[in-house]
Design an enzyme around this catalytic site. Structure first.
Site, PDB file in Angstrom:
ATOM      1  N   ARG A  54      38.452  26.438  51.123  1.00  0.00           N
ATOM      2  CA  ARG A  54      39.064  25.183  50.649  1.00  0.00           C
ATOM      3  C   ARG A  54      38.296  23.948  51.092  1.00  0.00           C
ATOM      4  O   ARG A  54      38.527  22.849  50.576  1.00  0.00           O
ATOM      5  CB  ARG A  54      40.505  25.087  51.182  1.00  0.00           C
ATOM      6  CG  ARG A  54      41.478  26.031  50.534  1.00  0.00           C
ATOM      7  CD  ARG A  54      42.629  25.299  49.884  1.00  0.00           C
ATOM      8  NE  ARG A  54      43.451  24.546  50.761  1.00  0.00           N
ATOM      9  CZ  ARG A  54      44.660  24.939  51.190  1.00  0.00           C
ATOM     10  NH1 ARG A  54      45.139  26.114  50.838  1.00  0.00           N
ATOM     11  NH2 ARG A  54      45.366  24.172  51.963  1.00  0.00           N
ATOM     12  N   LYS A  69      23.644  54.567  47.039  1.00  0.00           N
ATOM     13  CA  LYS A  69      23.960  53.297  47.712  1.00  0.00           C
ATOM     14  C   LYS A  69      24.456  53.641  49.105  1.00  0.00           C
ATOM     15  O   LYS A  69      25.305  54.527  49.268  1.00  0.00           O
ATOM     16  CB  LYS A  69      25.043  52.528  46.958  1.00  0.00           C
ATOM     17  CG  LYS A  69      24.548  51.923  45.668  1.00  0.00           C
ATOM     18  CD  LYS A  69      25.400  50.737  45.266  1.00  0.00           C
ATOM     19  CE  LYS A  69      24.943  50.233  43.906  1.00  0.00           C
ATOM     20  NZ  LYS A  69      25.575  48.975  43.508  1.00  0.00           N
ATOM     21  N   GLY A  92      26.945  40.135  43.507  1.00  0.00           N
ATOM     22  CA  GLY A  92      26.538  41.509  43.208  1.00  0.00           C
ATOM     23  C   GLY A  92      27.369  42.532  43.954  1.00  0.00           C
ATOM     24  O   GLY A  92      26.863  43.559  44.417  1.00  0.00           O
ATOM     25  N   ALA A  93      28.669  42.273  44.055  1.00  0.00           N
ATOM     26  CA  ALA A  93      29.543  43.192  44.806  1.00  0.00           C
ATOM     27  C   ALA A  93      29.654  44.540  44.093  1.00  0.00           C
ATOM     28  O   ALA A  93      29.439  44.631  42.885  1.00  0.00           O
ATOM     29  CB  ALA A  93      30.919  42.571  44.969  1.00  0.00           C
ATOM     30  N   ARG A 129      45.756  32.965  45.516  1.00  0.00           N
ATOM     31  CA  ARG A 129      47.205  33.175  45.385  1.00  0.00           C
ATOM     32  C   ARG A 129      47.460  34.444  44.573  1.00  0.00           C
ATOM     33  O   ARG A 129      47.099  35.505  45.028  1.00  0.00           O
ATOM     34  CB  ARG A 129      47.874  31.958  44.751  1.00  0.00           C
ATOM     35  CG  ARG A 129      49.364  31.861  45.064  1.00  0.00           C
ATOM     36  CD  ARG A 129      49.956  30.606  44.508  1.00  0.00           C
ATOM     37  NE  ARG A 129      49.472  29.409  45.184  1.00  0.00           N
ATOM     38  CZ  ARG A 129      49.964  28.933  46.318  1.00  0.00           C
ATOM     39  NH1 ARG A 129      50.975  29.542  46.887  1.00  0.00           N
ATOM     40  NH2 ARG A 129      49.473  27.851  46.875  1.00  0.00           N
ATOM     41  N   ARG A 149      53.004  19.964  50.731  1.00  0.00           N
ATOM     42  CA  ARG A 149      53.926  20.570  49.778  1.00  0.00           C
ATOM     43  C   ARG A 149      55.289  20.008  50.210  1.00  0.00           C
ATOM     44  O   ARG A 149      55.610  20.012  51.388  1.00  0.00           O
ATOM     45  CB  ARG A 149      53.896  22.095  49.875  1.00  0.00           C
ATOM     46  CG  ARG A 149      52.452  22.660  49.745  1.00  0.00           C
ATOM     47  CD  ARG A 149      52.457  24.171  49.606  1.00  0.00           C
ATOM     48  NE  ARG A 149      51.185  24.775  49.982  1.00  0.00           N
ATOM     49  CZ  ARG A 149      50.149  24.961  49.164  1.00  0.00           C
ATOM     50  NH1 ARG A 149      50.208  24.571  47.922  1.00  0.00           N
ATOM     51  NH2 ARG A 149      49.046  25.544  49.582  1.00  0.00           N
ATOM     52  N   ASP A 199      42.137  27.686  43.041  1.00  0.00           N
ATOM     53  CA  ASP A 199      42.522  28.965  42.421  1.00  0.00           C
ATOM     54  C   ASP A 199      42.113  29.105  40.953  1.00  0.00           C
ATOM     55  O   ASP A 199      42.064  30.215  40.431  1.00  0.00           O
ATOM     56  CB  ASP A 199      44.042  29.173  42.522  1.00  0.00           C
ATOM     57  CG  ASP A 199      44.526  29.182  43.957  1.00  0.00           C
ATOM     58  OD1 ASP A 199      43.718  29.474  44.853  1.00  0.00           O
ATOM     59  OD2 ASP A 199      45.709  28.870  44.182  1.00  0.00           O
ATOM     60  N   ARG A 249      26.458  40.845  53.549  1.00  0.00           N
ATOM     61  CA  ARG A 249      25.617  41.872  52.912  1.00  0.00           C
ATOM     62  C   ARG A 249      24.502  42.335  53.861  1.00  0.00           C
ATOM     63  O   ARG A 249      24.181  43.529  53.930  1.00  0.00           O
ATOM     64  CB  ARG A 249      25.032  41.283  51.628  1.00  0.00           C
ATOM     65  CG  ARG A 249      24.012  42.104  50.934  1.00  0.00           C
ATOM     66  CD  ARG A 249      24.573  43.258  50.167  1.00  0.00           C
ATOM     67  NE  ARG A 249      25.234  42.877  48.936  1.00  0.00           N
ATOM     68  CZ  ARG A 249      25.863  43.748  48.149  1.00  0.00           C
ATOM     69  NH1 ARG A 249      25.934  45.019  48.494  1.00  0.00           N
ATOM     70  NH2 ARG A 249      26.438  43.349  47.050  1.00  0.00           N
TER      71      ARG A 249
HETATM   72  O1  F6P Z   1      46.469  27.241  46.165  1.00  0.00           O
HETATM   73  C1  F6P Z   1      45.399  27.170  47.040  1.00  0.00           C
HETATM   74  C2  F6P Z   1      45.545  28.190  48.139  1.00  0.00           C
HETATM   75  O2  F6P Z   1      44.443  28.071  49.012  1.00  0.00           O
HETATM   76  C3  F6P Z   1      45.698  29.639  47.675  1.00  0.00           C
HETATM   77  O3  F6P Z   1      44.483  30.224  47.299  1.00  0.00           O
HETATM   78  C4  F6P Z   1      46.331  30.275  48.881  1.00  0.00           C
HETATM   79  O4  F6P Z   1      47.088  31.416  48.528  1.00  0.00           O
HETATM   80  C5  F6P Z   1      47.229  29.176  49.391  1.00  0.00           C
HETATM   81  O5  F6P Z   1      46.721  27.950  48.873  1.00  0.00           O
HETATM   82  C6  F6P Z   1      47.281  29.080  50.891  1.00  0.00           C
HETATM   83  O6  F6P Z   1      48.202  28.105  51.218  1.00  0.00           O
HETATM   84  P1  F6P Z   1      48.383  27.513  52.691  1.00  0.00           P
HETATM   85  O7  F6P Z   1      47.190  26.685  52.969  1.00  0.00           O
HETATM   86  O8  F6P Z   1      49.632  26.712  52.590  1.00  0.00           O
HETATM   87  O9  F6P Z   1      48.460  28.677  53.585  1.00  0.00           O
END
Ligand code: F6P
Length: 326
Positions: free
Chosen positions: A259, A217, A189-190, A175, A75, A131, A158
């Protein structure tokens, strides 16, 4: 038809599984159309710092199955400054780059839009973020993999929840959007889902959990989207425990495992289609747009619209998630 000879490509913002599949598709499609490709390392930071690498067909061999982005990503707040952008412009020109493809989320598209408008360089965007919060596409690259990762994790939790009669609060990423949470919730199935788009009070949640207990439950999984009004899973678990001290509660924050990892077939296909279509868009003279997929068709959305409009959560899915958890 634009006479584009060299296309630059960068990935920006948070990495997402399937970004490498998109880069691969851009490289191979550009070569098919007799264009050269230059990779920009570290996103917009690389434009400022001359971090360019030539990309050939073999440069993207065996990348389709890998997570992350081999071009790396950052970023880059410096890009907000006009002086920095002037340097980037010089660097782009010196590299002989005629057009640019930016893979990323909303923040990345704001930078892409600026390049397009200020520098007159055609830029096309590809939506890449776990996201799924980008307007103009049914799905973003990385979302499907992130949901699958979260579902596998919840399936494991679970077992323990069930064995020990526990209530787990599982925090997922997103986010300020609840797409990962809602899809994870339905797939695993939460028992309940808390997402920023649908305000839910702690009282409502507790009443609902009690209703479930009465229905016999003995354990539960509550999916909590980060970015909600009550804070994360830990805060919510604390508040629930105050109201329902008899509950054995646990908290798990899935974090960045969502991620990473090999992209699912869906994300590889999406990366391939959008990478291909982004190059074709540039060759056809498009600029200042993001390529997305809607109802199995490729569609263009201006960066302005993609960044300014909100991606709506599907209310019907919320309703169905509720019904299926009863
Ligand atoms: O935008 C992707 C994301 O993984 C979001 O889900 C999360 O809020 C953010 O990036 C986390 O960012 P960083 O890796 O900079 O902490």
């Amino acid at each position: 038809m634009k006479n584009i000879k060299t296309i630059g490509i960068l990935t920006s913002g948070g990495d997402a599984p399937g970004m490498n599949a998109a880069i691969r598709a851009v490289v191979r499609t550009a070569i098919y159309h007799s264009c050269e490709v230059v990779g920009v390392k570290y996103g917009f930071f690389g434009l400022l710092n001359n971090l360019f690498i030539p990309l050939q067909s073999h440069s993207v061999s065996q990348k389709i199955s890998t997570g992350g982005t081999f071009l790396k990503s950052t970023r880059c707040p410096q890009f907000l400054q006009p002086e920095a952008r002037a340097i980037a412009y010089e660097n782009i020109r010196n590299q002989g780059i005629d057009a640019l493809i930016v893979v990323g989320g909303n923040g990345s598209f704001r930078g892409a839009d600026t390049i397009c408008k200020e520098m007159g360089i055609p830029v096309v965007g590809i939506p890449g973020t776990i996201d799924n919060d980008i307007y103009g596409t049914d799905c973003t690259i990385g979302f499907d993999t992130a949901v699958n990762t979260a579902v596998r994790a919840v399936d494991k939790l679970r077992d323990t929840a069930d064995s020990h009669n526990m209530v787990f609060f599982v925090e997922v990423m997103g986010r300020d959007a609840g797409f990962i949470a809602l899809n994870t919730s339905i797939s695993s199935g939460a028992e309940a889902t808390l997402i920023p788009e649908i305000p839910t009070t702690i009282d409502q949640l507790c009443n609902y959990l009690e209703m479930e207990r009465r229905a016999n439950k003995t354990s539960g999984i509550i999916i909590v989207a980060e970015g909600g009004e009550h804070g994360g899973a830990a805060e919510i678990a604390t508040q629930v425990k105050k109201r329902l001290p008899q509950y054995e509660t646990r908290v798990t924050t899935l974090g960045h495992i969502q991620r990473g990892g090999a992209p699912t077939a869906n994300d590889r296909i999406l990366g391939g289609l959008l990478g291909h279509d982004a190059v074709v868009a540039l060759i056809n003279g498009e600029k200042g747009v993001m390529v997305g997929r809607r109802n199995d068709q490729t569609v263009y959305t201006s960066f302005e619209e993609a960044c300014s409009r909100h991606c709506e959560i599907n209310k019907r899915m919320v309703e169905i998630a509720y019904i299926l958890s009863l």
